[in-house]
Motif scaffolding. Structure first.
Motif, mmCIF file in Angstrom:
data_model
loop_
_atom_site.group_PDB
_atom_site.id
_atom_site.type_symbol
_atom_site.label_atom_id
_atom_site.label_comp_id
_atom_site.label_asym_id
_atom_site.label_seq_id
_atom_site.Cartn_x
_atom_site.Cartn_y
_atom_site.Cartn_z
ATOM 1 N N GLY A 6 0.812 -1.209 0.000
ATOM 2 C CA GLY A 6 0.000 0.000 0.000
ATOM 3 C C GLY A 6 0.844 1.257 0.000
ATOM 4 N N ILE A 7 0.240 2.333 0.436
ATOM 5 C CA ILE A 7 0.907 3.630 0.451
ATOM 6 C C ILE A 7 1.719 3.734 1.743
ATOM 7 N N PRO A 8 3.035 3.841 1.620
ATOM 8 C CA PRO A 8 3.873 3.879 2.820
ATOM 9 C C PRO A 8 3.782 5.221 3.545
ATOM 10 N N ASN A 27 12.369 6.186 -16.567
ATOM 11 C CA ASN A 27 11.101 6.500 -15.893
ATOM 12 C C ASN A 27 10.908 8.008 -15.777
ATOM 13 N N PRO A 28 10.840 8.709 -16.897
ATOM 14 C CA PRO A 28 10.725 10.168 -16.812
ATOM 15 C C PRO A 28 9.408 10.593 -16.174
ATOM 16 N N TYR A 29 9.498 11.486 -15.207
ATOM 17 C CA TYR A 29 8.350 12.086 -14.531
ATOM 18 C C TYR A 29 7.492 11.091 -13.760
ATOM 19 N N LYS A 30 7.992 9.891 -13.544
ATOM 20 C CA LYS A 30 7.243 8.898 -12.772
ATOM 21 C C LYS A 30 7.447 9.195 -11.293
ATOM 22 N N ARG A 31 6.336 9.234 -10.551
ATOM 23 C CA ARG A 31 6.408 9.576 -9.122
ATOM 24 C C ARG A 31 6.745 8.355 -8.288
ATOM 25 N N PHE A 32 7.485 8.595 -7.203
ATOM 26 C CA PHE A 32 7.842 7.509 -6.295
ATOM 27 C C PHE A 32 7.926 8.021 -4.865
ATOM 28 N N PHE A 33 7.753 7.068 -3.927
ATOM 29 C CA PHE A 33 7.910 7.336 -2.507
ATOM 30 C C PHE A 33 9.326 6.953 -2.116
ATOM 31 N N ARG A 34 9.910 7.768 -1.244
ATOM 32 C CA ARG A 34 11.272 7.484 -0.815
ATOM 33 C C ARG A 34 11.498 8.091 0.560
ATOM 34 N N CYS A 35 12.263 7.406 1.353
ATOM 35 C CA CYS A 35 12.729 7.934 2.630
ATOM 36 C C CYS A 35 13.773 9.003 2.326
ATOM 37 N N LYS A 42 22.199 5.665 -0.696
ATOM 38 C CA LYS A 42 21.618 4.734 -1.668
ATOM 39 C C LYS A 42 22.040 3.288 -1.463
ATOM 40 N N LYS A 43 23.140 3.041 -0.763
ATOM 41 C CA LYS A 43 23.590 1.666 -0.539
ATOM 42 C C LYS A 43 22.777 0.980 0.548
ATOM 43 N N GLU A 44 22.133 1.747 1.405
ATOM 44 C CA GLU A 44 21.283 1.181 2.454
ATOM 45 C C GLU A 44 19.905 0.875 1.866
ATOM 46 N N GLN A 45 19.204 -0.027 2.494
ATOM 47 C CA GLN A 45 17.906 -0.478 1.986
ATOM 48 C C GLN A 45 16.742 0.325 2.570
ATOM 49 N N HIS A 46 16.732 1.623 2.314
ATOM 50 C CA HIS A 46 15.621 2.454 2.774
ATOM 51 C C HIS A 46 14.467 2.333 1.791
ATOM 52 N N LEU A 47 13.285 2.699 2.261
ATOM 53 C CA LEU A 47 12.081 2.491 1.465
ATOM 54 C C LEU A 47 12.128 3.216 0.121
ATOM 55 N N PHE A 48 11.688 2.507 -0.901
ATOM 56 C CA PHE A 48 11.472 3.051 -2.231
ATOM 57 C C PHE A 48 10.275 2.325 -2.801
ATOM 58 N N LYS A 49 9.315 3.077 -3.346
ATOM 59 C CA LYS A 49 8.156 2.442 -3.970
ATOM 60 C C LYS A 49 7.546 3.393 -4.984
ATOM 61 N N TRP A 50 7.218 2.861 -6.145
ATOM 62 C CA TRP A 50 6.547 3.666 -7.168
ATOM 63 C C TRP A 50 5.140 4.002 -6.691
ATOM 64 N N VAL A 51 4.695 5.208 -6.931
ATOM 65 C CA VAL A 51 3.363 5.646 -6.496
ATOM 66 C C VAL A 51 2.279 4.800 -7.147
ATOM 67 N N ASP A 52 2.403 4.507 -8.445
ATOM 68 C CA ASP A 52 1.357 3.727 -9.112
ATOM 69 C C ASP A 52 1.224 2.325 -8.505
ATOM 70 N N GLU A 53 2.339 1.702 -8.123
ATOM 71 C CA GLU A 53 2.272 0.396 -7.469
ATOM 72 C C GLU A 53 1.603 0.492 -6.106
ATOM 73 N N ALA A 54 1.914 1.545 -5.375
ATOM 74 C CA ALA A 54 1.310 1.748 -4.049
ATOM 75 C C ALA A 54 -0.205 1.929 -4.172
ATOM 76 N N LEU A 55 -0.625 2.684 -5.173
ATOM 77 C CA LEU A 55 -2.058 2.903 -5.369
ATOM 78 C C LEU A 55 -2.764 1.614 -5.764
ATOM 79 N N LEU A 56 -2.137 0.818 -6.605
ATOM 80 C CA LEU A 56 -2.734 -0.480 -6.964
ATOM 81 C C LEU A 56 -2.848 -1.384 -5.740
ATOM 82 N N ASP A 57 -1.834 -1.374 -4.879
ATOM 83 C CA ASP A 57 -1.907 -2.140 -3.629
ATOM 84 C C ASP A 57 -3.100 -1.695 -2.786
ATOM 85 N N GLU A 58 -3.283 -0.387 -2.679
ATOM 86 C CA GLU A 58 -4.389 0.149 -1.876
ATOM 87 C C GLU A 58 -5.740 -0.249 -2.463
ATOM 88 N N ILE A 59 -5.867 -0.182 -3.776
ATOM 89 C CA ILE A 59 -7.120 -0.585 -4.432
ATOM 90 C C ILE A 59 -7.404 -2.054 -4.164
#
Length: 98
Positions: A6-8, A27-35, A42-59
């Motif tokens: 879902g939406i983090p 991925n030009p102009y594609k929105r994403f969530f990031r810590c 960038k070498k650490e595993q902090h949250l990254f998720k594409w907004v469209d994937e998060a919205l599909l999860d929520e739906i």
């Protein structure tokens, strides 16, 4: 690590999530969530998720909840009927002794 469905709202490190826009050719102009920390480290595993994937999860999550609602409503209806019958029986028993 936190659940990434879902939406983090927070990263595993505790920082809130920020929405950014990709500036890459892939991925030009594609929105994403990031810590915020993840952008710098960038070498650490902090949250990254594409907004469209998060919205599909929520739906999907909301759809699954919606599918369970008729059963939950029927369970509540049955419970209320049992409580009502029990209360009615108790009231009738009490009237007999009055």
């Amino acid at each position: 690590m936190t659940n990434n469905v879902g939406i983090p709202s927070r990263c595993w490190c505790g920082k809130e999530i920020v929405t950014y826009v990709s500036k890459t050719e892939e991925n030009p102009y594609k929105r994403f969530f990031r810590c915020e920390i993840g952008l710098k480290r960038k070498k650490e595993q902090h949250l990254f998720k594409w907004v469209d994937e998060a919205l599909l999860d929520e739906i999907q999550r909301m759809h699954e909840q919606q599918l369970r609602m008729p059963e939950e409503i029927e369970d509540l209806r049955s419970s209320l009927k049992r409580q009502w019958r029990k209360q009615l029986s108790s009231t009738r028993s009490q009237e007999m002794y009055d």
